[in-house]
Design a protein around this motif. Structure first.
Motif, PDB file in Angstrom:
ATOM      1  N   LEU A   1      37.643  39.521 -25.196  1.00 12.45           N
ATOM      2  CA  LEU A   1      38.943  39.065 -25.695  1.00 12.45           C
ATOM      3  C   LEU A   1      38.857  38.655 -27.160  1.00 12.45           C
ATOM      4  O   LEU A   1      39.804  38.865 -27.929  1.00 12.45           O
ATOM      5  CB  LEU A   1      39.435  37.892 -24.842  1.00 12.45           C
ATOM      6  N   CYS A   2      37.716  38.055 -27.550  1.00 15.11           N
ATOM      7  CA  CYS A   2      37.522  37.678 -28.961  1.00 15.11           C
ATOM      8  C   CYS A   2      37.533  38.909 -29.855  1.00 15.11           C
ATOM      9  O   CYS A   2      38.138  38.912 -30.933  1.00 15.11           O
ATOM     10  CB  CYS A   2      36.205  36.935 -29.126  1.00 15.11           C
TER      11      CYS A   2
ATOM     12  N   GLY B   1      42.455  37.525 -34.152  1.00 12.99           N
ATOM     13  CA  GLY B   1      43.441  36.701 -34.853  1.00 12.99           C
ATOM     14  C   GLY B   1      43.769  35.438 -34.092  1.00 12.99           C
ATOM     15  O   GLY B   1      43.873  34.353 -34.686  1.00 12.99           O
ATOM     16  N   PHE B   2      43.926  35.552 -32.776  1.00 15.46           N
ATOM     17  CA  PHE B   2      44.243  34.372 -31.969  1.00 15.46           C
ATOM     18  C   PHE B   2      43.127  33.341 -32.048  1.00 15.46           C
ATOM     19  O   PHE B   2      43.379  32.149 -32.242  1.00 15.46           O
ATOM     20  CB  PHE B   2      44.478  34.757 -30.506  1.00 15.46           C
TER      21      PHE B   2
ATOM     22  N   THR C   1      46.924  27.586 -25.917  1.00 18.12           N
ATOM     23  CA  THR C   1      47.022  29.049 -25.887  1.00 18.12           C
ATOM     24  C   THR C   1      48.474  29.498 -25.815  1.00 18.12           C
ATOM     25  O   THR C   1      48.901  30.392 -26.566  1.00 18.12           O
ATOM     26  CB  THR C   1      46.247  29.612 -24.684  1.00 18.12           C
ATOM     27  N   LEU C   2      49.245  28.896 -24.923  1.00 19.13           N
ATOM     28  CA  LEU C   2      50.649  29.289 -24.783  1.00 19.13           C
ATOM     29  C   LEU C   2      51.440  29.003 -26.053  1.00 19.13           C
ATOM     30  O   LEU C   2      52.259  29.816 -26.485  1.00 19.13           O
ATOM     31  CB  LEU C   2      51.275  28.558 -23.590  1.00 19.13           C
ATOM     32  N   VAL C   3      51.198  27.846 -26.661  1.00 18.40           N
ATOM     33  CA  VAL C   3      51.897  27.500 -27.907  1.00 18.40           C
ATOM     34  C   VAL C   3      51.539  28.491 -29.009  1.00 18.40           C
ATOM     35  O   VAL C   3      52.396  28.891 -29.807  1.00 18.40           O
ATOM     36  CB  VAL C   3      51.553  26.058 -28.336  1.00 18.40           C
ATOM     37  N   ALA C   4      50.288  28.928 -29.054  1.00 16.74           N
ATOM     38  CA  ALA C   4      49.858  29.897 -30.071  1.00 16.74           C
ATOM     39  C   ALA C   4      50.593  31.216 -29.940  1.00 16.74           C
ATOM     40  O   ALA C   4      50.737  31.958 -30.921  1.00 16.74           O
ATOM     41  CB  ALA C   4      48.348  30.129 -29.952  1.00 16.74           C
ATOM     42  N   PHE C   5      51.082  31.515 -28.738  1.00  7.99           N
ATOM     43  CA  PHE C   5      51.819  32.763 -28.524  1.00  7.99           C
ATOM     44  C   PHE C   5      53.327  32.543 -28.443  1.00  7.99           C
ATOM     45  O   PHE C   5      54.058  33.361 -27.874  1.00  7.99           O
ATOM     46  CB  PHE C   5      51.314  33.472 -27.267  1.00  7.99           C
ATOM     47  N   GLY C   6      53.783  31.437 -29.012  1.00 12.77           N
ATOM     48  CA  GLY C   6      55.222  31.234 -29.195  1.00 12.77           C
ATOM     49  C   GLY C   6      55.943  30.460 -28.126  1.00 12.77           C
ATOM     50  O   GLY C   6      57.168  30.304 -28.195  1.00 12.77           O
TER      51      GLY C   6
END
Length: 340
Positions: A142-143, A148-149, A286-291
């Motif tokens: 995944l990395c 970018g994440f 994680t969820l916040v990072a994806f909006g």
């Protein structure tokens, strides 16, 4: 049991739990609790979350079957029902005493199946190493494909653990300590090996190593690999299906689901009850990072963790209660192969 022993047990429970609760407070201190409660009351499909629980149970049952393969390779065929009950109980006990469940699992299996406790510890070590490898490979993949994440995640959430590891590795005292430890081991196992207590320690180590070697003795190695993959497929579905219980996560897709799952798996590894606090931090970040809105992410983590924790405890208590009942009239004798 004296007061000091009782105090130690209380500290073992309350210290990690307190750390988790403090982290929870830190995460939710600026959240709009009213908005979160609206989501929890009106915006959750609890039937979907309840359906996901089936996969968590399936994953743990397959884990028990895989562990029984390791034990069988020691030359002692164990009853699958006992191993399944022990693994289920393992997770319930971990909710009270982190990592103690693994010791309990080996203890009750040793009791009912007459397999040396230290050998079971060796097989448990293999069991956990396989988990570490799977989570590590998943996170690495995944990395690579979502660099970018991870760059954004670590820039916003400084990797304190990584910094601590670097400080340890770069310190001269680390190597002095390692040298002194090596010298102590040499003195004990070379110069003092004639002592009875040293011989007992050597015997325990040999049993643990024999348990670790169980992986190479397995006859059905392909089945072992398949069951390992099935365990983590079930765990992923256990987590990912819950995305479809919320309007703000149901369209995120499997890629984000995998990233959130990997991060949550790292959180569960923390030495606190069920990963409380750390799991929430990983999932919310994680969820916040994806909006996803922070209040929505907080509601997701709160609901999913609470329901899955209750499920793990209930199923685990069933396993703990079932063990003595299942073995009440079925005494295992040395040299007799039990029926499955």
């Amino acid at each position: 049991m004296d007061f000091k022993q009782i105090l130690r047990k209380i500290i073992k429970v309350l210290l990690p739990l307190s750390l988790g609760v403090i982290l929870l407070w830190y995460l939710y201190r600026n959240q709009d609790l009213g908005e979160m409660m609206n989501v929890i009351k009106k915006g959750v499909r609890y039937d979907v979350i309840l359906f996901s629980l089936i996969f968590g149970l399936m994953g743990n049952i397959i884990r028990a079957l895989r562990w029984s393969m390791l034990i069988d390779s020691l030359g002692k065929r164990v009853r699958r029902k006992n191993v399944i009950y022990a693994v289920l109980g393992n997770y319930a006990i971990n909710m009270a005493l982190p990592r103690v469940g693994e010791i309990w699992r080996c203890g009750v299996t040793s009791k009912y199946e007459k397999v040396p406790f230290t050998k079971l510890l060796g097989t448990l070590f293999v069991d956990r190493i396989m988990d570490t490898i799977v989570v590590g490979l998943l996170t690495l993949c995944l990395c690579i494909f979502n660099i970018g994440f991870f760059q954004k995640f670590f820039s916003e959430n400084p990797p304190v653990i990584v910094e601590a590891i670097y400080n340890i590795v770069s310190s001269i005292w680390t190597y002095v300590g390692l040298a002194l430890f090596a010298l102590l081991i040499w003195l004990i196992f070379v110069k003092l090996k004639h002592l009875l207590f040293v011989q007992k320690i050597i015997g325990v180590i040999k049993n643990i190593l024999e348990g670790i070697k169980s992986l190479w003795k397995i006859e059905q190695k392909v089945r072992f690999i398949i069951e390992t993959l099935l365990i983590w497929c079930c765990y992923f579905l256990y987590f990912y299906i819950t995305f479809f219980a919320f309007d703000f996560t149901k369209d995120l897709g499997i890629r984000i689901g995998l990233i959130a799952f990997a991060m949550s798996s790292i959180g569960v590894a923390a030495p606190v009850q069920g990963g409380i606090g750390v799991w929430h931090f990983m999932v919310i970040s994680t969820l916040v990072a994806f909006g996803v809105d922070s209040n929505d992410a907080g509601a997701f983590a709160m609901v999913v963790f609470a329901i899955q924790t209750v499920w793990v405890v209930l199923v685990g208590l069933f396993g703990i209660a079932a063990l003595p009942i299942a073995n009440k009239n079925n005494e295992v004798k040395d040299g007799v192969e039990p029926e499955n």
